[in-house]
Write a protein that holds these residues in place. Structure first.
Motif, mmCIF file in Angstrom:
data_model
loop_
_atom_site.group_PDB
_atom_site.id
_atom_site.type_symbol
_atom_site.label_atom_id
_atom_site.label_comp_id
_atom_site.label_asym_id
_atom_site.label_seq_id
_atom_site.Cartn_x
_atom_site.Cartn_y
_atom_site.Cartn_z
ATOM 1 N N ALA A 15 0.831 -1.204 0.000
ATOM 2 C CA ALA A 15 0.000 0.000 0.000
ATOM 3 C C ALA A 15 0.870 1.260 0.000
ATOM 4 C CB ALA A 15 -0.924 -0.010 1.213
ATOM 5 N N ALA A 16 1.945 1.219 0.779
ATOM 6 C CA ALA A 16 2.838 2.376 0.833
ATOM 7 C C ALA A 16 3.526 2.604 -0.504
ATOM 8 C CB ALA A 16 3.875 2.185 1.938
ATOM 9 N N SER A 17 3.812 1.510 -1.238
ATOM 10 C CA SER A 17 4.455 1.670 -2.547
ATOM 11 C C SER A 17 3.529 2.389 -3.525
ATOM 12 C CB SER A 17 4.874 0.309 -3.101
ATOM 13 O OG SER A 17 3.766 -0.434 -3.568
ATOM 14 N N LEU A 18 2.220 2.161 -3.408
ATOM 15 C CA LEU A 18 1.270 2.906 -4.241
ATOM 16 C C LEU A 18 1.336 4.394 -3.923
ATOM 17 C CD1 LEU A 18 -1.886 0.598 -4.130
ATOM 18 C CD2 LEU A 18 -0.250 0.849 -6.004
ATOM 19 N N GLN A 19 1.424 4.698 -2.628
ATOM 20 C CA GLN A 19 1.529 6.102 -2.230
ATOM 21 C C GLN A 19 2.816 6.721 -2.769
ATOM 22 O OE1 GLN A 19 0.580 7.139 1.914
ATOM 23 N NE2 GLN A 19 2.449 8.350 1.971
ATOM 24 N N THR A 20 3.913 5.954 -2.679
ATOM 25 C CA THR A 20 5.194 6.461 -3.167
ATOM 26 C C THR A 20 5.153 6.733 -4.666
ATOM 27 O OG1 THR A 20 6.362 5.200 -1.455
ATOM 28 C CG2 THR A 20 7.662 5.945 -3.343
ATOM 29 N N ALA A 21 4.554 5.800 -5.416
ATOM 30 C CA ALA A 21 4.518 5.928 -6.870
ATOM 31 C C ALA A 21 3.572 7.023 -7.329
ATOM 32 C CB ALA A 21 4.104 4.594 -7.497
ATOM 33 N N THR A 22 2.616 7.400 -6.482
ATOM 34 C CA THR A 22 1.588 8.351 -6.895
ATOM 35 C C THR A 22 1.943 9.785 -6.524
ATOM 36 O OG1 THR A 22 -0.093 6.643 -6.580
ATOM 37 C CG2 THR A 22 -0.869 8.905 -6.755
ATOM 38 N N PHE A 23 2.333 9.987 -5.274
ATOM 39 C CA PHE A 23 2.530 11.353 -4.766
ATOM 40 C C PHE A 23 4.022 11.639 -4.681
ATOM 41 C CE2 PHE A 23 -1.426 9.673 -3.005
ATOM 42 C CZ PHE A 23 -2.324 10.562 -3.582
ATOM 43 N N ARG A 24 4.527 12.410 -5.645
ATOM 44 C CA ARG A 24 5.973 12.558 -5.800
ATOM 45 C C ARG A 24 6.469 13.986 -5.750
ATOM 46 N NH1 ARG A 24 7.830 8.565 -10.663
ATOM 47 N NH2 ARG A 24 7.103 6.603 -9.791
ATOM 48 N N THR A 25 5.600 14.939 -5.692
ATOM 49 C CA THR A 25 6.068 16.319 -5.717
ATOM 50 C C THR A 25 5.452 17.131 -4.598
ATOM 51 O OG1 THR A 25 4.314 17.061 -7.232
ATOM 52 C CG2 THR A 25 6.377 16.282 -8.218
ATOM 53 N N VAL A 26 6.221 18.087 -4.115
ATOM 54 C CA VAL A 26 5.730 19.082 -3.175
ATOM 55 C C VAL A 26 6.199 20.444 -3.679
ATOM 56 C CG1 VAL A 26 7.725 18.582 -1.666
ATOM 57 C CG2 VAL A 26 5.792 19.930 -0.794
ATOM 58 N N GLY B 18 6.206 21.527 -6.583
ATOM 59 C CA GLY B 18 6.969 21.384 -7.814
ATOM 60 C C GLY B 18 8.298 20.682 -7.681
ATOM 61 N N GLN B 19 8.660 20.216 -6.500
ATOM 62 C CA GLN B 19 9.940 19.550 -6.276
ATOM 63 C C GLN B 19 9.718 18.079 -5.951
ATOM 64 O OE1 GLN B 19 12.977 22.220 -4.149
ATOM 65 N NE2 GLN B 19 11.019 22.789 -3.239
ATOM 66 N N SER B 20 10.628 17.242 -6.423
ATOM 67 C CA SER B 20 10.519 15.817 -6.151
ATOM 68 C C SER B 20 10.755 15.536 -4.673
ATOM 69 C CB SER B 20 11.546 15.040 -6.988
ATOM 70 O OG SER B 20 11.271 15.173 -8.366
ATOM 71 N N TYR B 21 9.929 14.662 -4.115
ATOM 72 C CA TYR B 21 10.123 14.225 -2.730
ATOM 73 C C TYR B 21 9.564 12.827 -2.598
ATOM 74 C CZ TYR B 21 5.439 14.239 -0.546
ATOM 75 O OH TYR B 21 4.174 13.933 -0.150
ATOM 76 N N ASN B 22 9.820 12.196 -1.471
ATOM 77 C CA ASN B 22 9.272 10.868 -1.219
ATOM 78 C C ASN B 22 8.279 10.949 -0.073
ATOM 79 O OD1 ASN B 22 9.057 8.019 -0.194
ATOM 80 N ND2 ASN B 22 10.404 7.707 -1.940
ATOM 81 N N SER B 23 7.098 10.408 -0.279
ATOM 82 C CA SER B 23 6.016 10.577 0.691
ATOM 83 C C SER B 23 5.954 9.474 1.735
ATOM 84 C CB SER B 23 4.662 10.643 -0.044
ATOM 85 O OG SER B 23 4.390 9.427 -0.716
ATOM 86 N N THR B 24 6.855 8.471 1.667
ATOM 87 C CA THR B 24 6.773 7.392 2.649
ATOM 88 C C THR B 24 8.068 7.136 3.408
ATOM 89 O OG1 THR B 24 7.276 5.732 0.949
ATOM 90 C CG2 THR B 24 4.948 6.169 1.413
ATOM 91 N N PHE B 25 9.202 7.584 2.914
ATOM 92 C CA PHE B 25 10.426 7.492 3.721
ATOM 93 C C PHE B 25 11.275 8.720 3.466
ATOM 94 C CE2 PHE B 25 10.738 4.955 -0.083
ATOM 95 C CZ PHE B 25 11.983 5.177 -0.635
ATOM 96 N N THR B 26 12.213 8.972 4.354
ATOM 97 C CA THR B 26 12.707 10.338 4.487
ATOM 98 C C THR B 26 14.167 10.549 4.128
ATOM 99 O OG1 THR B 26 12.558 12.234 6.004
ATOM 100 C CG2 THR B 26 13.439 10.168 6.912
#
Length: 234
Positions: A134-145, A147-155
């Protein structure tokens, strides 16, 4: 300047969140999931594969060979999960150009709601792999903040971006361009830490039901996204 680390990948067209609040919320969810699986299910991280590689080595050194099973089985699932997450998003974009983000959130919420119904005696491997998928779906979907690339599940990559931007901003005295990116990633990393703390507080008391408050957070986020996608319906 923004130089995301290895774990921060470029966004796909039509994906990601621009709102800092929404992105920080997802980072907090990622932190809570890591705390949940680590404390409640065999000291395995849902998202941080580096920790799962180190863990078997430390268990070998302490001769607790039985503790190797979950990290060694869960870790090879990372690549298939990521590929499946990408495939899911590609299919969603083919079916609809409006709501792949909502489709991913719907599936993530459903998985967490079902897992929250399982007893504390449920197999660690089942819980960990399901949460990581489930977290991998979140990672693959939500990638920008913003306008900048970021990771939404690990830091890890987010911390690298924060440290690089903050160094250039504070030490090299180039404040105008990098002050905002440094602030954004400081908030995202702080949200991840708060999520870890929340997950750490809830897991010993709620066990698998820890995932239900996470579902509530994601439901609120989904409603906000739906309002953005379909303002007339909202």
């Amino acid at each position: 300047m923004s130089a995301p680390g290895l774990e921060n990948r470029s966004p796909l067209r039509g994906q990601g969140l621009c709102s800092l609040g929404e992105s920080a919320t997802l980072a907090g969810v990622g932190g809570a999931l890591d705390a949940f699986t680590y404390l409640g299910h065999g000291h395995v991280f849902a998202n941080a594969m580096t920790g799962n590689v180190v863990s078997p080595g430390s268990e070998c050194g302490s001769r607790r060979l039985a503790a190797l099973a979950v990290p060694l089985v869960a870790d090879p699932q990372f690549l298939p999960r990521s590929v499946h997450g990408e495939s899911h998003q590609s299919e969603a974009r083919l079916q609809s150009d409006r709501n792949p983000d909502l489709a991913a959130l719907n599936l993530e919420i459903t998985i967490f709601a079902i897992l929250g119904c399982l007893p504390a005696s449920a197999p660690n491997l089942l819980i960990t792999i399901s949460v990581a998928f489930a977290a991998s779906l979140q990672t693959a979907t939500f990638r920008t903040v913003e306008g900048q690339s970021y990771n939404s599940t690990f830091t890890t990559g987010n911390l690298l971006t924060l440290s690089e931007d903050a160094f250039v901003w504070l030490v090299r005295k180039r404040p105008a361009a990098l002050r905002r990116p440094a602030q954004v990633f400081a908030i995202v990393c702080g949200a991840f830490l708060l999520g870890v703390l929340a997950g750490g507080l809830m897991t010993p008391h709620l066990y698998n039901k820890t995932l239900w408050p996470i579902c509530c957070v994601l439901l609120v986020l989904r409603r906000r996204l739906a309002r953005n996608y379909f303002p007339a319906a909202a």
